[in-house]
Scaffold this active site. Structure first.
Site, short mmCIF file in Angstrom:
data_model
loop_
_atom_site.label_atom_id
_atom_site.label_comp_id
_atom_site.label_asym_id
_atom_site.label_seq_id
_atom_site.Cartn_x
_atom_site.Cartn_y
_atom_site.Cartn_z
N PRO A 1 0.90 -1.12 -0.11
CA PRO A 1 0.05 -0.05 0.03
C PRO A 1 0.84 1.40 -0.01
O PRO A 1 1.86 1.19 0.46
CB PRO A 1 -0.96 -0.25 1.32
CG PRO A 1 -0.84 -1.67 1.64
CD PRO A 1 0.50 -2.14 1.12
N GLU A 2 0.46 2.28 -0.97
CA GLU A 2 1.12 3.72 -0.78
C GLU A 2 0.49 4.34 0.17
O GLU A 2 -0.52 4.08 0.92
CB GLU A 2 1.29 3.99 -2.23
CG GLU A 2 2.07 3.33 -3.18
CD GLU A 2 2.72 3.91 -4.27
OE1 GLU A 2 3.17 5.12 -4.24
OE2 GLU A 2 3.04 3.19 -5.22
#
Length: 269
Positions: free
Chosen positions: A2-3
């Protein structure tokens, strides 16, 4: 992995369920994640949850004596469930709340983390991080100083958490395209004019992704609680060998720092 926008939407999603409630129990079915879950985390019983904040891709659950630090790793995600919901495979940690709900960490690959940061201290993993991209600390002057003597490709410098946190691969590709900067260009050769375009573009690109994610994820207690990568309009990432949306020529795709890098040789220089 996940960013930053996905982690920020996770923060926004879980906050209403945690803040102003007490943490009554920590259940660790598997303590060996990326790092061993420390005893201090398990000892936080009947403590009020003061707030849920974010630093880079880390979530900080703030308690009177310190913070529980969560990192989702490669495959982790959080779910809000009624207390006593049977655990499934890879449901490693529960934070049981006084409301009767539970925050559950599911992590297939166990690259996530549940750590402890004593009050008044900064965990070593957070100590040397660069500024938040949506804060005033991230600005043209700061980035110009970071680029000044770096011969490394600008995309790799942008993804260095010591320079600025949270500009991961997807958003580095997108921001550099919007700013018209070739990702392979040495950072020190980026002009002031390009910097003046790049900084606001990074801010708006991340802010728009967070807004889109908040719209997509209606309720963190529904479905599986996993925001994933939002269904947003990406201009270059994942579009290698397809026409550029601006000029129509075929986009190039290369490996840069072992990451997929897509760009337009006409629009970016």
């Amino acid at each position: 992995m996940p960013e930053l926008p996905e982690v920020e939407v996770s923060r926004q999603g879980i906050s209403p369920y945690l803040e102003d409630h007490h943490l009554v129990q920590v259940i660790a079915r598997q303590r060996q994640l990326r790092w061993w879950i420390p005893d201090e985390v398990l000892a936080q019983l009947n403590q009020p949850i003061l707030s849920v904040t974010r630093r880079a891709k880390y979530l900080l659950i703030q308690l009177p004596l310190g913070d529980i630090v969560l990192h989702l790793g490669m495959s982790g995600h959080l779910k809000v469930l009624p207390k006593g919901t049977p655990a499934t495979k890879h449901d490693h940690v529960d934070l049981v709340l006084s409301s009767g709900m539970t925050l559950r960490l599911n992590d297939t690959r166990r690259f996530g983390a549940v750590l402890w940061q004593p009050k008044g201290e900064v965990h070593p993993l957070l100590a040397k991080l660069g500024p938040e991209p949506l804060s005033d600390s991230f600005n043209i002057e700061q980035l110009a100083d970071a680029f000044a003597k770096r011969s490394t490709a600008v995309k790799q410098v942008l993804m260095d958490n010591h320079v600025v946190v949270g500009v991961g691969n997807i958003y580095a590709n997108e921001a550099l395209f919007k700013a018209g900067i070739l990702p392979t260009k040495p950072a020190k050769e980026v002009s002031l004019q390009q910097l003046e375009a790049l900084v606001p573009v990074i801010k708006t690109t991340l802010a728009e992704a967070i807004k889109q994610g908040g719209t997509t994820l209606k309720d963190f207690s529904q479905a599986d609680g996993k925001p994933g990568y939002f269904a947003q309009q990406l201009l270059v990432y994942g579009r290698g060998a397809k026409p550029c949306m601006a000029c129509g020529i075929i986009l190039n795709e290369i490996r840069l720092g072992q990451r997929s890098t897509v760009f337009c040789s006409h629009c970016q220089h």
